[in-house]
Design an enzyme around this catalytic site. Structure first.
Site, PDB file in Angstrom:
ATOM      1  N   GLU A 151       1.107  -1.075   0.029  1.00 37.26           N
ATOM      2  CA  GLU A 151       0.152  -0.177   0.090  1.00 37.26           C
ATOM      3  C   GLU A 151       0.987   1.093  -0.073  1.00 37.26           C
ATOM      4  O   GLU A 151       1.640   1.948   1.066  1.00 37.26           O
ATOM      5  CB  GLU A 151      -1.351   0.177   1.270  1.00 37.26           C
ATOM      6  CG  GLU A 151      -1.904   1.208   1.291  1.00 37.26           C
ATOM      7  CD  GLU A 151      -2.835   1.290   2.309  1.00 37.26           C
ATOM      8  OE1 GLU A 151      -2.935   2.339   2.837  1.00 37.26           O
ATOM      9  OE2 GLU A 151      -2.761  -0.246   3.550  1.00 37.26           O
TER      10      GLU A 151
ATOM     11  N   ARG B 159       0.412  10.571   0.288  1.00 34.16           N
ATOM     12  CA  ARG B 159       0.819  11.482   1.457  1.00 34.16           C
ATOM     13  C   ARG B 159       2.125  11.753   1.024  1.00 34.16           C
ATOM     14  O   ARG B 159       2.450  12.840   1.339  1.00 34.16           O
ATOM     15  CB  ARG B 159       1.081  10.843   2.503  1.00 34.16           C
ATOM     16  CG  ARG B 159       0.083  10.221   2.799  1.00 34.16           C
ATOM     17  CD  ARG B 159       0.275   9.181   4.385  1.00 34.16           C
ATOM     18  NE  ARG B 159      -0.528   8.530   4.843  1.00 34.16           N
ATOM     19  CZ  ARG B 159      -0.690   7.978   6.300  1.00 34.16           C
ATOM     20  NH1 ARG B 159       0.127   7.281   6.906  1.00 34.16           N
ATOM     21  NH2 ARG B 159      -1.885   6.846   6.590  1.00 34.16           N
TER      22      ARG B 159
ATOM     23  N   LYS C 179     -11.476  -2.188   5.944  1.00 31.45           N
ATOM     24  CA  LYS C 179     -10.641  -1.150   6.727  1.00 31.45           C
ATOM     25  C   LYS C 179     -10.411  -0.764   7.688  1.00 31.45           C
ATOM     26  O   LYS C 179     -11.868  -0.208   7.656  1.00 31.45           O
ATOM     27  CB  LYS C 179      -9.491  -0.283   6.014  1.00 31.45           C
ATOM     28  CG  LYS C 179      -8.263   0.353   6.925  1.00 31.45           C
ATOM     29  CD  LYS C 179      -8.014   1.855   5.874  1.00 31.45           C
ATOM     30  CE  LYS C 179      -6.682   2.269   6.820  1.00 31.45           C
ATOM     31  NZ  LYS C 179      -6.207   2.913   5.776  1.00 31.45           N
TER      32      LYS C 179
END
Length: 214
Positions: free
Chosen positions: A45, A49, A133
């Protein structure tokens, strides 16, 4: 409604940990990803960011075809399409909006949406998602919360992420409604800074072994 995450759930059948990654250069992304995949963690993943995130996704997907590259911190449909076009095979979101749920339908990429409460889990289920999630895992109630959700919502499966480390991971993985966990402990910042790819590979091997202890 079709479950948008079923292909991803199938691929996670024997992978206990999804590394949550934040890269600051493509070179860093390639070295770290290769160490993780070699160590037995092929699902990655790469979070959106940093400014190089999309470039990193594209580079890792091209260089490591044996990996299943995903994108994290996907907040809207535009980002969902962007990561898909960059080569990501799945996307992870900290939450789920009606627009994102609708946009995931037929988008050609699996979406793992985040939830933190029973109401959010019910809304995600209503939108067609059965693999979610759980975020932020520790702050949102951790193992006791997931145990509680398992009673009224037995059809849901989770990937808890947020505040989980090597010591906590086995406790989460022991839950029947937990498929895997997400975490960044397999990529320590000091190991990345020093280029200690061997240490990252070893941590990946240790994380992979957690599946055998279930």
């Amino acid at each position: 409604m079709q479950n948008q995450t079923s292909p991803l759930l199938q691929r996670l059948a024997d992978v206990p940990v999804i590394p949550v990654l934040e890269f600051h250069s493509v070179d860093e992304a390639l070295h770290v990803s290769e160490a993780l995949v070699t160590g037995g963690l092929p699902l990655l993943e790469i979070t959106l960011r940093t400014p190089v995130a999309l470039e990193a996704i594209k580079a890792v997907a091209a260089a490591l075809p044996q990996a299943c590259v995903g994108a994290g911190t996907v907040l809207n449909v535009e980002q969902l399409h962007a990561v898909r076009d960059a080569g990501a095979q799945f996307a992870v979101s900290p939450g789920l909006t009606p627009a994102l749920a609708e946009g995931a339908q037929g988008a050609g990429i699996s979406l793992l949406p985040g939830v933190a409460t029973a109401s959010e889990a019910m809304a995600a289920l209503e939108a067609g998602f059965t693999f979610l999630k759980f975020f932020p895992a520790q702050a949102a109630g951790g193992v006791p919360m997931l145990k509680s959700l398992g009673g009224p919502l037995p059809q849901l499966r989770f990937c808890p992420t947020g505040g989980i480390d090597a010591a906590l991971a086995p406790t989460y993985l022991a839950l029947p409604n937990v498929v895997c966990v997400g975490g960044s402990w397999v990529v320590p910042k000091d190991a990345v800074a020093s280029g200690d790819w061997g240490r990252i590979r070893t941590l990946a091997e240790q994380a992979r072994a957690l599946r055998n202890k279930r």
